[in-house]
Design an enzyme around this catalytic site. Structure first.
Site, short mmCIF file in Angstrom:
data_model
loop_
_atom_site.label_atom_id
_atom_site.label_comp_id
_atom_site.label_asym_id
_atom_site.label_seq_id
_atom_site.Cartn_x
_atom_site.Cartn_y
_atom_site.Cartn_z
CE LYS A 206 -6.70 66.19 -73.56
NZ LYS A 206 -7.22 65.63 -72.32
CD GLU A 212 -18.84 66.70 -83.82
OE1 GLU A 212 -17.65 66.31 -83.78
OE2 GLU A 212 -19.76 66.18 -83.18
N GLY A 267 -10.86 67.77 -71.38
CA GLY A 267 -11.54 68.75 -72.23
C GLY A 267 -12.49 69.64 -71.45
NE ARG A 268 -15.83 65.46 -67.90
CZ ARG A 268 -15.29 64.43 -68.55
NH1 ARG A 268 -15.08 64.51 -69.86
NH2 ARG A 268 -14.96 63.32 -67.91
CD GLU A 353 -17.77 64.77 -72.16
OE1 GLU A 353 -18.40 64.75 -73.22
OE2 GLU A 353 -16.74 65.45 -72.01
CG HIS A 384 -42.45 84.20 -66.11
ND1 HIS A 384 -43.65 84.69 -65.65
CD2 HIS A 384 -41.49 84.90 -65.46
CE1 HIS A 384 -43.43 85.67 -64.79
NE2 HIS A 384 -42.11 85.82 -64.65
CE LYS A 509 -16.15 61.92 -79.94
NZ LYS A 509 -14.87 62.12 -79.28
O1 F6P Z 1 -17.57 64.89 -76.48
C1 F6P Z 1 -16.40 64.21 -76.27
C2 F6P Z 1 -15.22 65.12 -76.21
O2 F6P Z 1 -14.08 64.33 -76.20
C3 F6P Z 1 -15.24 66.06 -75.00
O3 F6P Z 1 -14.80 65.47 -73.84
C4 F6P Z 1 -14.37 67.15 -75.50
O4 F6P Z 1 -14.50 68.29 -74.70
C5 F6P Z 1 -14.90 67.32 -76.89
O5 F6P Z 1 -15.15 66.00 -77.32
C6 F6P Z 1 -13.99 68.04 -77.85
O6 F6P Z 1 -12.78 67.39 -78.00
P1 F6P Z 1 -11.53 68.10 -78.66
O7 F6P Z 1 -11.17 69.27 -77.83
O8 F6P Z 1 -10.46 67.06 -78.71
O9 F6P Z 1 -11.95 68.53 -80.06
#
Ligand code: F6P
Length: 544
Positions: A206, A212, A267-268, A353, A384, A509
């Site tokens: 987003k 990452e 995002g979620r 979240e 199990h 972060k």
């Molecule tokens: O973990 C925090 C967060 O902002 C989530 O809410 C989001 O889904 C994820 O990082 C990834 O964010 P982006 O889509 O901006 O890379």
């Protein structure tokens, strides 16, 4: 907003809980032969049996009073209307607009967003059809056979969950993989056997700033170029899904190959936006439309059904009952379908979240519990592993069992019942055992010696919901996801928290960003952390 614990419905529920806390499900069922049919509700193709909960009609009526008193109906209207209910980020919360039919209209800041939503969906469909049909060619003229989605959190968990859930409907000659972890192992293992000439990366983020994802995207580009040896190849092998067009362009991805979405999609809550491109590539545009139709059907059920028969509201308020009055700390989600293996992990982000918050909308610390720990894995495997604790442990763990009447893979067991009958027998048996248990008398009557008998007793009275659908289809999956989205929303409203921000992920972060340069290979920098963090960093630098 008045204080939650001072509301009349809350006070009444507190008093009611004192009466109910020792009430046994066995007695409730014995007193009402129709309880199992009566305490059920249906919507968007999902049947919810909530009769095996520790509730009476009075409990349910008080829970609905609480929903009304906390303004669930007003907040629901505000969300669907696009009001800025995410107050800490001053944003509308409009994932429901992503699945509105083409002819609908949702106006935000004077602009109808539905045409934009469908414009992106149409572009996705053209692109997905070209890739699936072999017309989208890689840099060397070969069709794309491998799709790698790079993203994390909401830009990964939704797509990977839905991809796995809808594998039955997938175009099988396309390999689809998901890279999320910044651990290089993830990218290395997922690309090891892929040919760059036939591989397409979707960079899903987003913000297009997530550490990452940016690291993985840069390494994926290096991997591609080490094979194709020409920077111009990036345009044929990278597309992006983002709200940040500038950052996408700076990365080197052609804006023509970017699929956008909007800041009113959290995002979620984004797997039904362009973030679902990998899913559309796998199941095709028609399948994706069906998925959206399922979401929409549940949205309409949630928006219009009276609270008493409203699936997300019922599940939310039952959750509040256990979380806030019985002191339950966690909630298990147990899908009896192998395709739903990632569903609990997806729900962890959606729920935790969203509702892992410690202050009210007004910024005051809450003096009651908010979101529970969400966990689970598919049955029958969980039986199990951890069901022992649910049956005989000391913790109260409300569970959702999810099952389907028809299997996608009918498999007769030679000479025995079908795999699906075996699977579903376990759903019904587990919820029955959890509810009614096995008394000491029953154990002794079986001839078990007295000293062993207590070990064999099942107290029962463990609450469960059972969600039953006919068949796992894209449409059913959409309805199921929306069910949980709205459940989380209702609970957030009751707890008077903002379910749509996630400041809790920020501190880690920021600190990681500060530590990264301290791990460089140059001379040791002056470390100014606490003595534990300093020692760990030194040991890492010495021994890596
Ligand atoms: O973990 C925090 C967060 O902002 C989530 O809410 C989001 O889904 C994820 O990082 C990834 O964010 P982006 O889509 O901006 O890379």
């Amino acid at each position: 907003m008045p204080i939650l614990t001072e509301l009349s419905a809350w006070t009444a529920l507190n008093a009611h809980h004192r009466m109910m806390k020792d009430t046994r499900l066995g007695d409730l069922f014995a007193a009402d032969s129709r309880r199992g049919e009566r305490l059920s509700a249906e919507g968007a193709g999902l049947y919810l049996d909530y009769s095996k909960n520790r509730v009476t009609d009075e409990t349910l009526s008080l829970l609905m009073d609480l929903a009304r008193e906390t303004g669930v109906e007003e907040w629901r209207r505000a969300m669907f209307a696009g009001e800025r209910i995410n107050i800490t980020e001053q944003r509308a919360v409009l994932h429901t607009a992503l699945r509105q039919p083409r002819e609908a209209s949702v106006v935000v800041d004077g602009q109808d967003v539905v045409p934009e939503v469908h414009e992106v969906l149409d572009r996705m469909a053209v692109f997905a059809s070209a890739v699936r049909g072999g017309q989208w060619l890689g840099f060397t003229g070969r069709p794309i056979r491998n799709i790698v989605n790079i993203g994390i959190g909401g830009s990964d968990l939704g797509p990977v969950m839905a991809y796995k859930a809808l594998r039955h409907y997938a175009q099988r000659d396309l390999t689809v993989r998901f890279v999320s972890n910044v651990d290089g192992t993830d990218l290395v293992e997922k690309t090891l056997d892929l040919d760059p000439e036939e591989t397409l990366f979707i960079v899903s983020s987003k913000t297009f700033t997530t550490q990452e994802t940016m690291a993985n995207a840069a390494s994926a580009r290096a991997w591609l170029l080490s094979g194709l040896k020409d920077g111009a190849a990036v345009a044929r092998h990278f597309v992006a899904v983002s709200t940040n067009a500038d950052a996408v362009q700076n990365f080197g991805i052609d804006p023509a190959n970017m699929f956008g979405f909007w800041d009113w999609v959290g995002g979620r809550y984004s797997m039904d936006s362009a973030i679902g491109l990998s899913v559309m590539l796998s199941i095709g545009p028609d399948g994706f439309s069906e998925l959206l139709a399922g979401f929409h059907e549940m949205d309409e059920h949630f928006r219009t059904a009276p609270l008493e028969g409203n699936l997300p509201v019922l599940m939310a308020m039952l959750g509040v009952w256990y979380n806030n009055f019985f002191g339950a700390q966690s909630h298990a989600v147990l899908p009896y379908d192998q395709y739903l293996q990632y569903f609990p992990a997806y729900l962890q982000q959606l729920d935790m979240e969203s509702n892992g918050k410690h202050v009210t909308l007004g910024g005051q610390p809450v003096d009651y519990q908010t979101g529970p720990v969400i966990w689970g894995q598919p049955g029958t495997n969980g039986q199990h592993a951890f069901y022992q604790l649910i049956h005989q442990g000391t913790k109260l763990i409300p569970c959702d069992f999810i099952g389907f009447c028809q299997t996608l893979n009918p498999l007769p067991t030679p000479g025995g019942p079908s795999h699906h009958d075996l699977l579903m027998a376990n759903v019904f048996a587990q919820t029955e055992a959890l509810a009614f248990g096995k008394s000491l008398d029953a154990v002794l009557a079986e001839g078990v010696e007295e000293a062993l008998a207590p070990h064999r007793v099942f107290e029962g009275n463990r609450p469960t919901n059972t969600i039953l659908a006919d068949r796992l289809t894209p449409r059913t999956l959409g309805a199921l996801i929306a069910l949980y989205e709205h459940k989380v929303f209702v609970q957030g409203v009751v707890w008077n928290i903002n379910s749509f921000d996630q400041w809790g992920v920020e501190l880690g972060k920021v600190l990681a960003g500060r530590i990264v340069p301290e791990l460089g290979t140059g001379p040791e920098p002056q470390l100014k952390h606490d003595s534990s963090t300093n020692t760990l960093i030194r040991r890492y630098r010495e021994r890596r």
